[in-house]
Design a protein around this motif. Sequence first.
Motif, PDB file in Angstrom:
ATOM      1  N   SER A   1     -59.330 -78.314 -19.487  1.00 33.62           N
ATOM      2  CA  SER A   1     -60.048 -79.483 -18.946  1.00 33.62           C
ATOM      3  C   SER A   1     -60.791 -79.286 -17.593  1.00 33.62           C
ATOM      4  O   SER A   1     -61.207 -80.398 -16.816  1.00 33.62           O
TER       5      SER A   1
ATOM      6  N   LEU B   1     -64.178 -80.929 -17.703  1.00 29.46           N
ATOM      7  CA  LEU B   1     -64.307 -82.404 -17.869  1.00 29.46           C
ATOM      8  C   LEU B   1     -63.698 -83.256 -16.515  1.00 29.46           C
ATOM      9  O   LEU B   1     -64.337 -84.057 -16.292  1.00 29.46           O
TER      10      LEU B   1
ATOM     11  N   SER C   1     -66.491 -83.022 -13.898  1.00 25.22           N
ATOM     12  CA  SER C   1     -67.410 -83.951 -14.146  1.00 25.22           C
ATOM     13  C   SER C   1     -66.854 -85.348 -13.828  1.00 25.22           C
ATOM     14  O   SER C   1     -67.726 -86.128 -13.080  1.00 25.22           O
ATOM     15  N   ARG C   2     -65.571 -85.600 -13.947  1.00 21.50           N
ATOM     16  CA  ARG C   2     -65.153 -86.909 -13.836  1.00 21.50           C
ATOM     17  C   ARG C   2     -65.003 -86.890 -12.150  1.00 21.50           C
ATOM     18  O   ARG C   2     -65.104 -88.056 -11.469  1.00 21.50           O
TER      19      ARG C   2
ATOM     20  N   THR D   1     -71.377 -85.019 -21.405  1.00 23.28           N
ATOM     21  CA  THR D   1     -70.435 -84.281 -22.032  1.00 23.28           C
ATOM     22  C   THR D   1     -71.158 -82.782 -22.167  1.00 23.28           C
ATOM     23  O   THR D   1     -70.346 -81.967 -22.894  1.00 23.28           O
TER      24      THR D   1
ATOM     25  N   TRP E   1     -62.637 -80.863 -26.573  1.00 23.63           N
ATOM     26  CA  TRP E   1     -63.009 -79.934 -25.394  1.00 23.63           C
ATOM     27  C   TRP E   1     -62.496 -78.662 -25.655  1.00 23.63           C
ATOM     28  O   TRP E   1     -62.638 -77.776 -24.786  1.00 23.63           O
TER      29      TRP E   1
ATOM     30  N   SER F   1     -64.183 -77.835 -30.164  1.00 25.34           N
ATOM     31  CA  SER F   1     -65.363 -77.985 -29.404  1.00 25.34           C
ATOM     32  C   SER F   1     -66.593 -77.286 -30.114  1.00 25.34           C
ATOM     33  O   SER F   1     -67.939 -77.753 -29.601  1.00 25.34           O
TER      34      SER F   1
ATOM     35  N   THR G   1     -55.276 -79.855 -23.392  1.00 23.16           N
ATOM     36  CA  THR G   1     -56.369 -80.605 -22.724  1.00 23.16           C
ATOM     37  C   THR G   1     -56.065 -81.939 -22.365  1.00 23.16           C
ATOM     38  O   THR G   1     -56.881 -82.517 -21.803  1.00 23.16           O
TER      39      THR G   1
ATOM     40  N   GLU H   1     -56.492 -86.511 -25.411  1.00 23.47           N
ATOM     41  CA  GLU H   1     -57.518 -85.862 -25.574  1.00 23.47           C
ATOM     42  C   GLU H   1     -57.376 -84.656 -26.912  1.00 23.47           C
ATOM     43  O   GLU H   1     -58.462 -83.959 -27.092  1.00 23.47           O
TER      44      GLU H   1
END
Length: 673
Positions: A405, A408, A411-412, A425, A554, A558, A594, A598
């Motif tokens: 992750s 992910l 990005s958060r 995403t 993810w 994926s 993940t 998730e």
Amino acid sequence: MQQTSNLESLTKGIPLSPLPEHPGIDTSVPHAPGRPQILTSDEKKVAIKNALRYFPSELHNVLAPEFVKELNTYGHIYMYRFRPTHYEMKAYPINCYPAKTHQAAAIMLMIMNNLDKEVAQFPHELVTYGGNGSVFQNWAQYHLVMKYLSEMTEEQTLAMYSGHPMGLFPSTVNSPRVVVTNGMVIPNYSSRMDYERMYAQGVSQYGQMTAGSYCYIGPQGIVHGTTITLLNAGRKYLNTEELKGKVFVSSGLGGMSGAQPKAAVITGAIGIIAEVNEAAVKKRHAQKWVDEVYSDLDQLLARVKVCVENKETISIAYHGNVVTLWEKLAESDVHVDLGSDQTSLHNPYNGGYYPVQVSFEESNRLMVEEPAKFKQLVQETLKRHTDAINKLAKRGMKFWDYGNSFLLEASRAGAEITKPGAQATEFLYPSYVQDIMGDIFSLGFGPFRWVCTSGSAQDLETTDTIAKEIIEKLRVTDIPKNVEQQYDDNHLWITQAGAHRLVVGSQARILYSDCIGRVELAVAFNQAVASGKISAPVVISRDHHDVSGTDAPWRETSNIKDGSHFCADMAVQNFVGDSFRGATWISLHNGGGTGWGEAINGGFGMVLDGKETTEEKAKMMLGWDVNNGIARRSWSYNDNAEATIKRAMSINPLLKVTVPNHTDDQLLNSLNL
């Protein structure tokens, strides 16, 4: 003998008379960081009530204050008083366990292996790996489970609800002996905060993958996976079969990530792995999974330059924050060929990832006492982490997300990690499943495992020899070139596995294998047990991170391109299908590597006891366990999977799978949409 005779206490359940003395907190083993204090006063009362229901009411006045202290100090009630101290927690030979069936004894062995201090990340908090991958929520559950297993017959099944043994229920000899579920919550209540609250109250847990399903074999499992990943990354990104002189940089030396330096050495690379926890660095160095340790970056980079010039094969640990390492590399003239990350970013705010601005010790304080500030520091660190990687990527480094992750969470945090003009995403870097492992899974290859329940190194050596001979037989048959390449990689692995001293805990081995190989291995092991060539039953299992074990958008799924990467039918079907085809125990979890919410993942364990009926079960169950995932991947337009499932159907006429009809892209592009 004293140790094994003490195992008779496993039949007694929770020790109550007399109530054991509190053993204190053992500082010789690592401990989980404190969890966030998020419960209201009323919710804390529920947590205390939930813990006390394991004990008769006359003990409540003694235990309640103790449990309050644990809840307020650690954010969870582990019931440390009941941690067994009169025997060593480890995998004993199967005949040492006080059980009525080999199946139950094998499960007892696997549970104790998961909690062995040499195997588990935080053994006294019942956490096997990943920062929060729990076997049980508390020690009362451990004692009850062992008691149930000691009593179990072949006409009973133990139902496990997120670490809690609901009880033994009548079933049949062909039923699973244990059915495990972890974290199965209503989808709308599957946020990270929901998990923290439910875990604190003692009603649910995060089982990771092989932690909560009793199948962890130490970091050996991911050593093989990382080896396979690095070999194929070299082929895909560097167009080479040779990694000598190539620099691989990553982070993490924990329960799973600790495999990275060993894998780097096996592939011939120069592995540089950062780790903030000094205990983890020392552990891997003592195990000789890390060759050299540096805390001075100038000295480290000077050493790396010598290694590159001489094309040395070496593993180096940097004791410090990985962001400090990445930023130093970005400023230097050292060329990094391959880069990744294996911090536990599925658990970013409770010990899975450490901010660069403060010390390790201060981080552990902040995550409990000032969680909002800690979160801010983590997100700032993720931005710096990403910036340094971006600089090195522009200079030619190939970076991938290791399914932890990283992309992910970056990005958060608002890091520059998404593709310009793309959806939120769509990231700058691929998941390793998208680019590397997805194609291997789609060929049917995945992390098959076995444990020699005798505890005999000789038995393990025998299984290695059997596996080597089976690969040599299969790779000279008429097989596709890409399948042959996987057999070649696995032949290299199995011939070197013994020499690389990969065993930690139980006498176990991993081997990436396809459906044909897994069936052949299981049959050969079962026959060797029957003949006495192997002295005791063999447990087979696999990582959930496999062909059909996990739905995770993810990571494992994926590379699914038909829009179904958020669907979890495959994992649930896998769990159910294994149950009536012969698995000894099965598991279904929310989360995996993940993060909670998730992924959904399913696993199994099977005891090969030498019986003819067991051989037939193994053929049936393993055929389904792999081909379920191949069929799903084929239906989502994966060429490797479509070719593999057609090959499987030609071998077994009872297998009939729906395959997709393909649409011309020109037709789609011509439509007025």
